[in-house]
Write a protein that holds these residues in place. Structure first.
Motif, PDB file in Angstrom:
ATOM      1  N   UNK A 122      -0.334  10.618  -4.416  1.00 52.41           N
ATOM      2  CA  UNK A 122      -0.309  10.138  -5.798  1.00 52.41           C
ATOM      3  C   UNK A 122       1.134  10.090  -6.282  1.00 52.41           C
ATOM      4  N   UNK A 123       1.605   8.871  -6.591  1.00 50.95           N
ATOM      5  CA  UNK A 123       2.925   8.693  -7.202  1.00 50.95           C
ATOM      6  C   UNK A 123       2.756   8.361  -8.671  1.00 50.95           C
ATOM      7  N   UNK A 124       3.679   8.861  -9.504  1.00 53.66           N
ATOM      8  CA  UNK A 124       3.660   8.550 -10.936  1.00 53.66           C
ATOM      9  C   UNK A 124       5.049   8.155 -11.379  1.00 53.66           C
ATOM     10  N   UNK A 125       5.128   7.114 -12.233  1.00 55.57           N
ATOM     11  CA  UNK A 125       6.420   6.728 -12.795  1.00 55.57           C
ATOM     12  C   UNK A 125       6.205   5.836 -14.008  1.00 55.57           C
ATOM     13  N   UNK A 126       7.307   5.446 -14.627  1.00 58.49           N
ATOM     14  CA  UNK A 126       7.262   4.561 -15.789  1.00 58.49           C
ATOM     15  C   UNK A 126       6.764   3.175 -15.374  1.00 58.49           C
ATOM     16  N   UNK A 127       6.193   2.453 -16.321  1.00 64.70           N
ATOM     17  CA  UNK A 127       5.665   1.132 -15.969  1.00 64.70           C
ATOM     18  C   UNK A 127       6.774   0.122 -15.688  1.00 64.70           C
ATOM     19  N   UNK A 128       8.031   0.485 -16.016  1.00 67.10           N
ATOM     20  CA  UNK A 128       9.164  -0.364 -15.652  1.00 67.10           C
ATOM     21  C   UNK A 128       9.348  -0.490 -14.153  1.00 67.10           C
ATOM     22  N   UNK A 129       8.728   0.428 -13.397  1.00 65.51           N
ATOM     23  CA  UNK A 129       8.787   0.366 -11.943  1.00 65.51           C
ATOM     24  C   UNK A 129       8.153  -0.920 -11.414  1.00 65.51           C
ATOM     25  N   UNK A 137      11.577  -3.312  -5.981  1.00 63.54           N
ATOM     26  CA  UNK A 137      11.430  -1.871  -5.779  1.00 63.54           C
ATOM     27  C   UNK A 137       9.977  -1.479  -5.506  1.00 63.54           C
ATOM     28  N   UNK A 138       9.061  -2.028  -6.288  1.00 66.32           N
ATOM     29  CA  UNK A 138       7.646  -1.708  -6.055  1.00 66.32           C
ATOM     30  C   UNK A 138       7.187  -2.284  -4.720  1.00 66.32           C
ATOM     31  N   UNK A 151      -3.573   2.565   2.423  1.00 62.98           N
ATOM     32  CA  UNK A 151      -3.991   1.491   1.524  1.00 62.98           C
ATOM     33  C   UNK A 151      -3.718   1.917   0.088  1.00 62.98           C
ATOM     34  N   UNK A 152      -3.397   0.935  -0.748  1.00 63.36           N
ATOM     35  CA  UNK A 152      -2.849   1.210  -2.074  1.00 63.36           C
ATOM     36  C   UNK A 152      -3.702   0.650  -3.200  1.00 63.36           C
ATOM     37  N   UNK A 153      -3.881   1.471  -4.224  1.00 60.83           N
ATOM     38  CA  UNK A 153      -4.381   1.005  -5.517  1.00 60.83           C
ATOM     39  C   UNK A 153      -3.343   1.412  -6.557  1.00 60.83           C
ATOM     40  N   UNK A 154      -3.135   0.567  -7.557  1.00 59.83           N
ATOM     41  CA  UNK A 154      -2.190   0.872  -8.639  1.00 59.83           C
ATOM     42  C   UNK A 154      -2.929   0.806  -9.967  1.00 59.83           C
ATOM     43  N   UNK A 155      -2.743   1.813 -10.779  1.00 62.71           N
ATOM     44  CA  UNK A 155      -3.307   1.843 -12.125  1.00 62.71           C
ATOM     45  C   UNK A 155      -2.168   1.953 -13.137  1.00 62.71           C
ATOM     46  N   UNK A 156      -2.323   1.303 -14.262  1.00 58.75           N
ATOM     47  CA  UNK A 156      -1.401   1.486 -15.384  1.00 58.75           C
ATOM     48  C   UNK A 156      -2.207   2.069 -16.529  1.00 58.75           C
ATOM     49  N   UNK A 157      -1.920   3.317 -16.872  1.00 64.55           N
ATOM     50  CA  UNK A 157      -2.735   4.027 -17.863  1.00 64.55           C
ATOM     51  C   UNK A 157      -1.862   4.454 -19.033  1.00 64.55           C
ATOM     52  N   UNK A 169       2.175   4.627 -18.153  1.00 63.11           N
ATOM     53  CA  UNK A 169       2.691   5.068 -16.866  1.00 63.11           C
ATOM     54  C   UNK A 169       1.888   4.412 -15.753  1.00 63.11           C
ATOM     55  N   UNK A 170       2.549   4.190 -14.607  1.00 56.13           N
ATOM     56  CA  UNK A 170       1.812   3.658 -13.472  1.00 56.13           C
ATOM     57  C   UNK A 170       1.540   4.792 -12.485  1.00 56.13           C
ATOM     58  N   UNK A 171       0.405   4.659 -11.814  1.00 61.15           N
ATOM     59  CA  UNK A 171      -0.034   5.634 -10.829  1.00 61.15           C
ATOM     60  C   UNK A 171      -0.393   4.878  -9.555  1.00 61.15           C
ATOM     61  N   UNK A 172       0.324   5.195  -8.501  1.00 57.42           N
ATOM     62  CA  UNK A 172       0.074   4.587  -7.198  1.00 57.42           C
ATOM     63  C   UNK A 172      -0.710   5.585  -6.367  1.00 57.42           C
ATOM     64  N   UNK A 173      -1.898   5.185  -5.932  1.00 59.22           N
ATOM     65  CA  UNK A 173      -2.732   6.051  -5.092  1.00 59.22           C
ATOM     66  C   UNK A 173      -2.773   5.451  -3.694  1.00 59.22           C
ATOM     67  N   UNK A 174      -2.234   6.190  -2.732  1.00 59.91           N
ATOM     68  CA  UNK A 174      -2.186   5.746  -1.340  1.00 59.91           C
ATOM     69  C   UNK A 174      -3.188   6.563  -0.528  1.00 59.91           C
ATOM     70  N   UNK A 175      -4.020   5.867   0.249  1.00 61.45           N
ATOM     71  CA  UNK A 175      -5.110   6.533   0.973  1.00 61.45           C
ATOM     72  C   UNK A 175      -5.044   6.175   2.454  1.00 61.45           C
ATOM     73  N   UNK A 176      -5.130   7.191   3.296  1.00 61.01           N
ATOM     74  CA  UNK A 176      -5.132   7.004   4.750  1.00 61.01           C
ATOM     75  C   UNK A 176      -6.263   6.059   5.160  1.00 61.01           C
ATOM     76  N   UNK A 177      -6.002   5.221   6.145  1.00 56.01           N
ATOM     77  CA  UNK A 177      -6.841   4.076   6.478  1.00 56.01           C
ATOM     78  C   UNK A 177      -8.320   4.401   6.633  1.00 56.01           C
TER      79      UNK A 177
END
Length: 395
Positions: A122-129, A137-138, A151-157, A169-177
């Motif tokens: 789980x990555x978290x950062x500003x939505x400017x990313x 960069x993204x 595999x990636x899902x991105x949420x902006x909450x 903020x954006x949240x990138x969730x990376x999940x093993x295949x």
């Protein structure tokens, strides 16, 4: 039982522990936390103890990962936003601060070579990313995950769905295949129309900016989680205010300072304040100083939502509170405890004794209930699926 069967996580760029706070409410176990800031460590240790904390530069950790003993199901990283935020220098991932995410990926690569990589990140950062360096960069970040077979899902909450603070903020969730293929809807050519239908079904958290990122990187490994999100916006700022602060407190501004603030308002904002002053009931509003046409102006916000909390590097970064009604009005800055409440923290959480350090800690943190939401809707179901697949019970 193997260490990695715990519902555990390693927390990088830990700050003062608000990701831990959110995950702990969903029974996650922190096996290690790391940060380079001694101030943040002091606050973290006051609240969670020092057993799990590693005070170290992440570049040094990436060169010697002996401190990262064993495995963790989940890695979290709320990496520095300084070079990505619109209030920063926009150096992006080439910047000295935000570029530390590269060291984080080095750690994952080394762990993968030892078969100890996390199943979920789980990555978290500003939505400017999402648009930093025109999206490069993204893209580089998602490419790094794809190369590692995640595999990636991105949420902006926006935090205003959980507390009375506007904080996207954006949240990138990376999940093993292998786990992603069971728990995510994978984007592929054969079912792309259905995939986008699911993506568009909840625009509150899957925004047009995220869609643009995916369209610009169609060949990377994308997946989405089915999430029902129907939260309503919180516009109850008054709920978070310390109303027992006596008028004798030095936090309240004197008449000269109040008059200067009033003089910085345009006629529209003066009329707005005058209306609140003449109301029969007390109300609370926030004020922001902004540069308009080269001039510092004060703008009153009356929607019951605080603006995005920031670190107090200057007076304009601090949020001003106005209490008005019954023919009078009073002014002060929001306190660090009010900042903490707007970040969804319990009042028993121990803040730094120095107010400016406390404001910095909260302005640089995540909104706790947002993390709890992601945990309950995504992270815990992933863990439970993985446990089921391995036909073992967690510790």
């Amino acid at each position: 039982m193997n260490f990695n069967m715990k519902k555990n996580f390693f927390e990088f760029f830990a700050g003062v522990g608000l990701i831990r706070e959110g995950l702990s409410s969903d029974n996650w176990i922190c096996s290690l936390s790391s940060d380079v800031s001694t101030d943040k460590k002091d606050t973290y240790v006051k609240n969670y103890g020092e057993k799990d904390f590693l005070l170290e530069d992440i570049w040094n950790i990436s060169k010697d990962i002996s401190a990262l003993e064993g495995s963790a199901f989940l890695y979290t990283a709320s990496f520095p936003c300084t070079d990505l935020s619109i209030s920063g220098n926009r150096a992006g991932l080439a910047g000295i601060h935000s570029g530390t995410i590269k060291a984080f990926f080095e750690i994952i690569k080394i762990k993968k070579s030892k078969n100890e990589e996390p199943k979920v990140i789980l990555l978290e950062n500003v939505n400017g990313f999402l648009n930093s360096h025109n999206g490069k960069d993204i893209k580089h970040t998602i490419e790094a995950f794809s190369e590692l077979d995640y595999y990636i899902d991105i949420l902006e909450i926006d935090a205003n769905f959980f507390t009375a603070q506007s904080r996207k903020r954006i949240f990138i969730i990376a999940v093993e295949k292998s786990l992603a293929e069971k728990e995510m809807k994978i984007k592929n050519e054969n079912e792309e129309a259905n995939w986008w239908t699911e993506f568009d079904s909840n625009k509150k958290i899957r925004t047009a900016q995220i869609k643009k990122v995916i369209l610009n990187c169609p060949d990377l490994k994308w997946g989405i989680f089915k999430i029902n999100f129907n939260n309503e916006i919180h516009n109850d700022l008054e709920k978070y205010i310390q109303k027992n602060l006596p008028m004798t407190s030095k936090k309240w501004w004197n008449q000269t300072r109040k008059e200067y603030l009033y003089s910085q308002m345009t006629r529209t904002h003066k009329d707005r304040l005058d209306s609140l002053v003449n109301a029969k009931n007390l109300s609370y509003s926030t004020v922001f100083r902004r540069m308009r046409n080269g001039k510092s102006t004060a703008e009153i916000k009356t929607d019951g939502i605080a603006g995005c909390l920031r670190t107090p590097r200057g007076g304009s970064s601090k949020q001003i509170l106005i209490r008005s009604g019954n023919g009078s009005w009073d002014v002060r800055y929001l306190t660090s405890r009010e900042y903490a409440r707007l970040q969804g923290l319990r009042d028993s959480y121990k803040l730094p004794d120095i107010e400016n350090k406390a404001l910095f800690a909260m302005g640089d943190a995540v909104c706790v209930p947002v993390i709890s939401f992601i945990s309950k809707k995504i992270l815990t179901p992933l863990y439970e699926q993985w446990i089921s697949d391995n036909e073992q019970s967690p510790l």
